[in-house]
Motif scaffolding. Structure first.
Motif, PDB file in Angstrom:
ATOM      1  N   GLU A   1      -5.735  -1.906  -4.775  1.00 25.99           N
ATOM      2  CA  GLU A   1      -4.562  -1.062  -5.386  1.00 25.99           C
ATOM      3  C   GLU A   1      -3.732  -1.961  -6.366  1.00 25.99           C
ATOM      4  O   GLU A   1      -3.301  -3.111  -6.086  1.00 25.99           O
ATOM      5  N   GLY A   2      -3.682  -1.597  -7.652  1.00 33.54           N
ATOM      6  CA  GLY A   2      -2.729  -2.264  -8.425  1.00 33.54           C
ATOM      7  C   GLY A   2      -3.296  -3.250  -9.130  1.00 33.54           C
ATOM      8  O   GLY A   2      -2.446  -3.928  -9.878  1.00 33.54           O
TER       9      GLY A   2
ATOM     10  N   ASN B   1       5.688   0.534  -2.713  1.00 38.89           N
ATOM     11  CA  ASN B   1       6.383   0.620  -3.976  1.00 38.89           C
ATOM     12  C   ASN B   1       7.860   0.636  -3.893  1.00 38.89           C
ATOM     13  O   ASN B   1       8.533  -0.078  -4.394  1.00 38.89           O
TER      14      ASN B   1
ATOM     15  N   VAL C   1       1.012  -4.670  -5.507  1.00 44.55           N
ATOM     16  CA  VAL C   1      -0.404  -4.386  -5.407  1.00 44.55           C
ATOM     17  C   VAL C   1      -0.858  -4.644  -3.939  1.00 44.55           C
ATOM     18  O   VAL C   1      -0.220  -4.929  -3.076  1.00 44.55           O
ATOM     19  N   SER C   2      -2.148  -4.088  -3.487  1.00 48.44           N
ATOM     20  CA  SER C   2      -2.882  -4.272  -2.368  1.00 48.44           C
ATOM     21  C   SER C   2      -4.023  -5.152  -2.759  1.00 48.44           C
ATOM     22  O   SER C   2      -5.066  -4.664  -3.144  1.00 48.44           O
TER      23      SER C   2
ATOM     24  N   HIS D   1      -7.174  -3.808  -0.526  1.00 46.03           N
ATOM     25  CA  HIS D   1      -7.703  -2.468  -0.964  1.00 46.03           C
ATOM     26  C   HIS D   1      -7.741  -2.184  -2.386  1.00 46.03           C
ATOM     27  O   HIS D   1      -8.382  -1.357  -2.855  1.00 46.03           O
TER      28      HIS D   1
ATOM     29  N   GLU E   1       0.809  -1.032  -0.005  1.00 46.45           N
ATOM     30  CA  GLU E   1      -0.091   0.125  -0.106  1.00 46.45           C
ATOM     31  C   GLU E   1       0.855   1.099  -0.180  1.00 46.45           C
ATOM     32  O   GLU E   1       1.893   1.247   0.764  1.00 46.45           O
TER      33      GLU E   1
END
Length: 460
Positions: free
Chosen positions: A156-157, A133, A150-151, A154, A128
């Motif tokens: 993300e990515g 990153n 990635v998450s 959540h 996250e």
């Protein structure tokens, strides 16, 4: 046409325990298919589902955490199952934990994966924000190309990951595939869905493996090996069957761990998604009150059921055992009178061949529809043979009956004051329906509707 008839690209999520593989599996699948917990090693059997990924059909497989251990142990059997999944993969999503960094187990697993000759995408989960990153950059040392942060929790990515997966998918498998634009959820040619349920250690997973002819589900002497509902498919001479192996169901008072509660919840949810249920009973231990509770749950959900007596080969007095179990079932499960009982040994396979024909027959009964004319001819004779009782000095009038639907067979009885019809008379009618129209073992629903009196007008 179903997508199951086409060879789909296989995407396998692999990695050590507790890196978020099941969370990523659920995220890519679009809904919760796998149990997720902070406890390591929750996933023990590989779990697969056919999904649409950017409108491209694929098979997505979640695997158990990869651990080095003796093949005879639970963890060793889990690793073997994961290795079999990798053997089928077109693309492997090697999942690592950004928060934990590079671990020796990750390095060992990455080295082994490189030798398998598969396309590998390095997925850095729990990455996250900016710090995630940055942590992902450390993962270049695996030598598996650019890490994908990635998450899964959540979201993300995830879209970047999907795009990278699509690039790696084997394009040739989609040529002349008219099923590409068919929704997996809306396919008309769906397989018969069959759940295997029972108490822990009754032999459910062993039965699954025997039916499909391979060690697909982890088995062993330890009770409670299966934690999530595992779906596998196979074919008999009549078509495709989707088998769902479930976690053992214990008495509610004994369920105290959060993980077991989730397992039981997944098992109960599986009952709602299938048409037929096989209730596996350990014949050596005999029928238990918990077995009857499970059967009542099956009846309450309106599913047809087949009783499976496992470990039949080790019994000495089989005739007495079968009769004792049948008597207990008939006495305790009046709503499932005539339920089919199949005896076999899941371990040796002896007698297992009788199970699927019994399942198919039970499914046909569950789908049965009776013409209204035949129904009412029987109904008139049933009333003449045993008239409805007197209620408050007046006899109930039952006029006619019709079948509203099948799955399970549901009938509507029309008359006056039908809501006051005693339970014993309702059972009389349901038993008559079951016997005359040959519907053993399936739940029967009887609903009531009062006929309107045309001579009574509402007050204006």
């Amino acid at each position: 046409m179903t997508l199951a008839k086409h060879k789909l690209p296989v995407i396998v999520i692999a990695g050590r325990p507790n890196v978020g593989k099941s969370t990523l599996f659920n995220r890519l699948a679009g809904r919760r298919f796998a149990i997720v917990s902070d406890q390591p090693g929750v996933t023990r059997d590989r779990k697969s589902v056919d999904i649409l990924l950017n409108d491209r059909p694929v098979t997505l497989i979640d695997t158990a955490g990869w651990e080095e251990d003796d093949p005879e142990t639970v963890h060793g059997r889990m690793r073997i199952s994961s290795e079999r999944a990798v053997d089928m993969a077109d693309v492997i999503l090697f999942c690592v934990d950004a928060r934990m960094g590079v671990t020796p187990v990750d390095e060992h697993f990455a080295q082994w994966l490189r030798k398998q000759g598969r396309k590998i995408l390095l997925v850095v989960n729990k990455a996250e924000g900016h710090s995630g990153n940055v942590a992902a950059l450390e993962m270049y040392k695996f030598g598996l190309g650019e890490p994908i942060p990635v998450s899964a929790e959540h979201g993300e990515g995830i879209m970047d990951l999907v795009d990278r997966i699509e690039v790696e998918l084997p394009i040739e498998q989609f040529q002349d595939n008219s099923a590409l634009n068919i929704s997996l959820e809306n396919s008309e040619d769906k397989p018969l869905r069959l759940a295997i349920v029972g108490r822990p250690n009754a032999g459910k997973s062993t039965l699954i493996n025997q039916l499909i002819g391979e060690q697909r589900v982890i088995t062993g002497p330890e009770a409670g090996l299966t934690r999530d509902s595992i779906s596998v498919t196979f074919h008999d001479e009549k078509g495709e069957i989707e088998l769902v192996d479930t976690a053992g169901l214990r008495r509610k008072a004994r369920i105290d761990e959060t993980l077991e509660k989730m397992s039981v919840s997944a098992s109960i949810e599986a009952l709602k998604m299938v048409e037929v249920v096989v209730l596996v009973i350990d014949a050596e231990l005999g029928i238990h009150e918990q077995d009857l509770q499970i059967a009542r749950l099956i009846e309450r959900e309106g599913r047809c059921c087949v009783i499976a007596l496992n470990k039949w080969d080790i019994l000495k007095d089989r005739v007495a055992t079968r009769q004792s179990i049948r008597d207990r079932i008939e006495m305790s499960l009046s709503q499932m009178h005539g339920i089919p009982i199949i005896a076999f040994s899941a371990l040796t396979g002896r007698g297992v061949h009788k199970l699927i024909p019994a399942v198919r027959k039970a499914y046909d009964v569950w789908n049965k529809r009776i013409p209204t004319g035949e129904l009412n001819r029987w109904f008139e004779e049933a009333i003449l043979r045993h008239a409805p009782p007197m209620i408050d000095g007046r006899r109930l009038k039952l006029r006619y009956i019709t079948q509203a639907k099948a799955r399970p067979p549901t009938f509507i009885l029309f008359g006056t004051r039908t809501s006051k019809l005693p339970l014993d008379y309702q059972r009389y009618l349901m038993n008559g329906l079951r016997e005359i129209f040959d519907m053993p073992g399936t739940p029967i629903r009887l609903q009531f509707r009062d006929s309107k009196n045309p001579y009574i007008h509402e007050k204006q």
